[in-house]
Design an enzyme around this catalytic site. Structure first.
Site, PDB file in Angstrom:
ATOM      1  N   ARG A 117       0.795  -1.225  -0.109  1.00  0.00           N
ATOM      2  CA  ARG A 117      -0.014   0.045   0.144  1.00  0.00           C
ATOM      3  C   ARG A 117       0.977   1.214  -0.039  1.00  0.00           C
ATOM      4  O   ARG A 117       0.492   2.383   0.583  1.00  0.00           O
ATOM      5  CB  ARG A 117      -0.856   0.152   1.136  1.00  0.00           C
ATOM      6  CG  ARG A 117      -1.832  -1.056   1.086  1.00  0.00           C
ATOM      7  CD  ARG A 117      -3.321  -0.900   1.938  1.00  0.00           C
ATOM      8  NE  ARG A 117      -4.242  -1.986   2.071  1.00  0.00           N
ATOM      9  CZ  ARG A 117      -4.010  -3.026   2.720  1.00  0.00           C
ATOM     10  NH1 ARG A 117      -3.237  -2.909   3.679  1.00  0.00           N
ATOM     11  NH2 ARG A 117      -5.016  -3.859   2.684  1.00  0.00           N
ATOM     12  N   LYS A 139       2.524  11.384 -11.158  1.00  0.00           N
ATOM     13  CA  LYS A 139       2.121  10.591 -11.899  1.00  0.00           C
ATOM     14  C   LYS A 139       2.837   9.277 -12.039  1.00  0.00           C
ATOM     15  O   LYS A 139       3.895   9.347 -12.456  1.00  0.00           O
ATOM     16  CB  LYS A 139       1.499  11.230 -13.200  1.00  0.00           C
ATOM     17  CG  LYS A 139       0.563  12.078 -13.455  1.00  0.00           C
ATOM     18  CD  LYS A 139       0.006  12.561 -14.640  1.00  0.00           C
ATOM     19  CE  LYS A 139      -1.236  13.250 -14.887  1.00  0.00           C
ATOM     20  NZ  LYS A 139      -1.546  13.923 -15.979  1.00  0.00           N
ATOM     21  N   GLU A 181       8.384  18.720 -25.049  1.00  0.00           N
ATOM     22  CA  GLU A 181       7.740  19.050 -23.679  1.00  0.00           C
ATOM     23  C   GLU A 181       8.322  20.361 -23.161  1.00  0.00           C
ATOM     24  O   GLU A 181       7.427  21.322 -22.430  1.00  0.00           O
ATOM     25  CB  GLU A 181       8.077  18.021 -22.666  1.00  0.00           C
ATOM     26  CG  GLU A 181       7.331  16.676 -22.687  1.00  0.00           C
ATOM     27  CD  GLU A 181       5.753  16.542 -22.509  1.00  0.00           C
ATOM     28  OE1 GLU A 181       5.353  17.710 -21.858  1.00  0.00           O
ATOM     29  OE2 GLU A 181       5.285  15.554 -22.708  1.00  0.00           O
ATOM     30  N   LYS A 230       6.284  23.373 -13.459  1.00  0.00           N
ATOM     31  CA  LYS A 230       5.360  22.200 -13.102  1.00  0.00           C
ATOM     32  C   LYS A 230       5.052  22.108 -11.692  1.00  0.00           C
ATOM     33  O   LYS A 230       3.848  21.909 -11.439  1.00  0.00           O
ATOM     34  CB  LYS A 230       6.209  21.052 -13.707  1.00  0.00           C
ATOM     35  CG  LYS A 230       5.535  19.561 -13.260  1.00  0.00           C
ATOM     36  CD  LYS A 230       5.327  18.753 -14.253  1.00  0.00           C
ATOM     37  CE  LYS A 230       4.239  17.728 -13.819  1.00  0.00           C
ATOM     38  NZ  LYS A 230       4.704  16.383 -14.632  1.00  0.00           N
ATOM     39  N   GLU A 240      -5.209  16.711 -11.088  1.00  0.00           N
ATOM     40  CA  GLU A 240      -5.716  17.090 -12.580  1.00  0.00           C
ATOM     41  C   GLU A 240      -7.175  17.183 -12.385  1.00  0.00           C
ATOM     42  O   GLU A 240      -7.846  16.608 -13.377  1.00  0.00           O
ATOM     43  CB  GLU A 240      -5.227  16.009 -13.482  1.00  0.00           C
ATOM     44  CG  GLU A 240      -5.444  16.699 -14.962  1.00  0.00           C
ATOM     45  CD  GLU A 240      -4.699  15.637 -15.951  1.00  0.00           C
ATOM     46  OE1 GLU A 240      -3.537  15.255 -15.706  1.00  0.00           O
ATOM     47  OE2 GLU A 240      -5.048  15.461 -17.032  1.00  0.00           O
ATOM     48  N   ARG A 244      -4.260  21.611 -13.855  1.00  0.00           N
ATOM     49  CA  ARG A 244      -3.126  20.671 -14.444  1.00  0.00           C
ATOM     50  C   ARG A 244      -3.456  20.326 -15.908  1.00  0.00           C
ATOM     51  O   ARG A 244      -2.738  19.978 -16.400  1.00  0.00           O
ATOM     52  CB  ARG A 244      -3.092  19.371 -13.293  1.00  0.00           C
ATOM     53  CG  ARG A 244      -1.801  18.461 -13.721  1.00  0.00           C
ATOM     54  CD  ARG A 244      -1.359  17.764 -12.437  1.00  0.00           C
ATOM     55  NE  ARG A 244      -0.186  17.008 -13.157  1.00  0.00           N
ATOM     56  CZ  ARG A 244       0.287  15.911 -12.135  1.00  0.00           C
ATOM     57  NH1 ARG A 244       0.079  15.699 -10.934  1.00  0.00           N
ATOM     58  NH2 ARG A 244       1.325  15.343 -12.590  1.00  0.00           N
ATOM     59  N   ASN A 248      -1.460  19.268 -20.527  1.00  0.00           N
ATOM     60  CA  ASN A 248      -1.833  18.386 -21.719  1.00  0.00           C
ATOM     61  C   ASN A 248      -1.712  19.243 -23.202  1.00  0.00           C
ATOM     62  O   ASN A 248      -2.351  18.742 -24.205  1.00  0.00           O
ATOM     63  CB  ASN A 248      -3.146  17.717 -21.325  1.00  0.00           C
ATOM     64  CG  ASN A 248      -2.951  16.721 -20.575  1.00  0.00           C
ATOM     65  OD1 ASN A 248      -1.825  16.056 -20.220  1.00  0.00           O
ATOM     66  ND2 ASN A 248      -4.013  16.919 -19.749  1.00  0.00           N
ATOM     67  N   HIS A 251      -1.427  17.594 -26.403  1.00  0.00           N
ATOM     68  CA  HIS A 251      -1.378  16.200 -26.192  1.00  0.00           C
ATOM     69  C   HIS A 251      -2.480  15.554 -26.867  1.00  0.00           C
ATOM     70  O   HIS A 251      -2.519  14.411 -27.163  1.00  0.00           O
ATOM     71  CB  HIS A 251      -1.174  15.884 -24.587  1.00  0.00           C
ATOM     72  CG  HIS A 251       0.215  15.991 -23.980  1.00  0.00           C
ATOM     73  ND1 HIS A 251       0.772  16.948 -24.188  1.00  0.00           N
ATOM     74  CD2 HIS A 251       0.960  15.087 -23.660  1.00  0.00           C
ATOM     75  CE1 HIS A 251       2.088  16.936 -23.578  1.00  0.00           C
ATOM     76  NE2 HIS A 251       2.108  15.641 -23.056  1.00  0.00           N
ATOM     77  N   HIS A 255      -1.542  12.517 -28.657  1.00  0.00           N
ATOM     78  CA  HIS A 255      -1.679  11.082 -28.633  1.00  0.00           C
ATOM     79  C   HIS A 255      -2.152  10.359 -29.673  1.00  0.00           C
ATOM     80  O   HIS A 255      -2.058   9.380 -29.984  1.00  0.00           O
ATOM     81  CB  HIS A 255      -2.366  11.034 -27.257  1.00  0.00           C
ATOM     82  CG  HIS A 255      -1.821  11.204 -25.715  1.00  0.00           C
ATOM     83  ND1 HIS A 255      -2.473  11.749 -24.772  1.00  0.00           N
ATOM     84  CD2 HIS A 255      -0.607  11.251 -25.581  1.00  0.00           C
ATOM     85  CE1 HIS A 255      -1.733  11.927 -23.607  1.00  0.00           C
ATOM     86  NE2 HIS A 255      -0.318  11.509 -24.222  1.00  0.00           N
ATOM     87  N   HIS A 268       7.304  10.488 -28.431  1.00  0.00           N
ATOM     88  CA  HIS A 268       6.163  11.333 -27.758  1.00  0.00           C
ATOM     89  C   HIS A 268       6.220  12.834 -28.203  1.00  0.00           C
ATOM     90  O   HIS A 268       5.412  13.529 -28.348  1.00  0.00           O
ATOM     91  CB  HIS A 268       6.187  10.979 -26.120  1.00  0.00           C
ATOM     92  CG  HIS A 268       5.314  11.810 -25.483  1.00  0.00           C
ATOM     93  ND1 HIS A 268       3.820  11.743 -25.426  1.00  0.00           N
ATOM     94  CD2 HIS A 268       5.334  12.853 -24.304  1.00  0.00           C
ATOM     95  CE1 HIS A 268       3.106  12.357 -24.642  1.00  0.00           C
ATOM     96  NE2 HIS A 268       4.234  13.360 -24.118  1.00  0.00           N
TER      97      HIS A 268
HETATM   98  N1  GLY Z   1       2.832  15.206 -17.794  1.00  0.00           N
HETATM   99  C1  GLY Z   1       1.502  15.840 -17.318  1.00  0.00           C
HETATM  100  C2  GLY Z   1       1.311  15.835 -15.957  1.00  0.00           C
HETATM  101  O1  GLY Z   1       2.122  15.512 -14.985  1.00  0.00           O
HETATM  102  O2  GLY Z   1       0.330  16.368 -15.647  1.00  0.00           O
END
Ligand code: GLY
Length: 355
Positions: A117, A139, A181, A230, A240, A244, A248, A251, A255, A268
């Protein structure tokens, strides 16, 4: 050394992000200090192991070497990492280290989030993309047969240790994908609501030679700027639910480009930059920005040698964008530029995207 920190609302989740430009042998000492007195499993990218294994001096028994490439981010390897942790009898007091690019960070991160956990996680990113984006913000995920990052968790590390010296040996295509990025951050800077005025677009225009020559001091500064942006976003919206989403930018279309080419033809970052260009064109068509800003954006992108990709059938792209996990009902969420370094989220119908 640059010492930053991510301050998440629940205090125990806050952590430092250290950027240290030092020889790998000295950097290894820092890792040694973090792990001292504790049992740990280090998930290490195969390439990093080959190039820096001796200098990093991580004992064999504490290492799980992971082959490079997105296709390794799967259930099978996730299980192998957890099996290894169990064989080593790691307890809740022990830790997991991720030493590598985004794939290693995501997998080791998800393993750390779920083993007993949750055990402590240390992110040590070694690619530009991981330094500026994936190692910060919590993430973690693995890919499934149904798509990328479909199983995962938000799980903040205890510390992120960045050393731009690793980037000296990064292959050109991987460096470029990280730049994708970085370029994204320059077009969303004001929307990140960072207290400091960082002016990344100017930095990218003025320092492009030093950046492309991988001057480590310049890369340190570049990473510092991106990480500050960031952090500013993640502190305001960890999971998000709102702000946040601006990360994207580029993206949604990007994507779809990756999917339609089976994740093989483009990296990417290349796909994201194509998505950024698509977003700029759409914003001009919808009168959100003037053409001069779109030209300026194109100039920055060209400086970093991103050339146009193939064109794809709009119907197919819409279908793929609808399947994106960020899509809602019939509408597709698109982040579009609305002013210099400023973006907003729009919910668009397919016919508003491809007029
Ligand atoms: N790479 C996008 C984020 O970390 O939200």
């Amino acid at each position: 050394m640059v010492d930053l920190s991510v301050n998440i609302k629940e205090e125990e989740k806050s952590y430092p992000v250290v950027i240290e430009n030092s020889e790998i042998i000295d950097f290894a000492e820092k890792i040694f200090k973090i792990t001292s007195g504790r049992n740990y499993l280090a998930v290490v990218s195969e390439k990093i192991e080959k190039l820096y294994g001796k200098q990093l001096k991580i004992p064999q028994k504490n290492k799980f070497v992971l082959k490079d490439g997105e296709k390794e981010k799967n259930f099978k390897n996730y299980k192998k990492i957890l099996d290894c942790a169990q064989r080593m009898k790691l307890t809740r007091a022990d830790m997991m280290l991720a030493i590598g690019g985004g794939v290693v960070g995501d997998m080791a991160g998800f393993a750390a989030a779920t083993y007993m956990r949750g055990i402590d996680l240390v992110q040590i990113p070694t690619t530009l993309l991981a330094c500026v984006d994936s190692s910060v913000g919590g993430k973690t995920a693995i890919d499934t047969d149904y798509g990328k990052n479909l199983v995962g968790a938000f799980y903040q590390p205890k510390i992120v240790l960045i050393n731009p010296v690793f980037l000296k040996t990064l292959d050109d295509r991987q460096f470029k994908t990280g730049m994708g990025e970085v370029i994204k951050y320059s077009f969303i800077e004001k929307s990140c609501k960072c207290e400091e005025d960082l002016n990344l677009t100017n930095f990218l225009s003025e320092k492009y030679q030093q950046i492309l020559n991988r001057d480590t001091k310049t890369l340190s500064k570049l990473i510092e700027i991106c990480v500050k942006l960031k952090i500013s976003v993640v502190e305001k919206d960890e999971k998000e639910n709102g702000l946040r989403r601006i990360l994207n930018f580029g993206h949604t279309y990007g994507h779809a480009v990756e999917k339609i080419t089976n994740y093989k033809k483009y990296t990417h970052g290349e796909a994201v930059v194509e998505g950024i260009k698509f977003a700029f064109n759409l914003a001009v068509k919808r009168n959100l920005i003037d053409k001069n800003y779109a030209f300026l954006a194109e100039d920055v992108i060209k400086k970093y040698n991103f050339s146009p990709l193939l064109k794809f059938k709009p119907e197919k792209m819409v279908e793929l964008m609808r399947l994106d996990k960020k899509a809602i009902s019939e509408k597709i969420i698109f982040i579009l530029p609305v002013d210099y370094s400023t973006v907003e989220a729009f919910e668009l119908k397919p016919d508003e995207i491809f007029e």
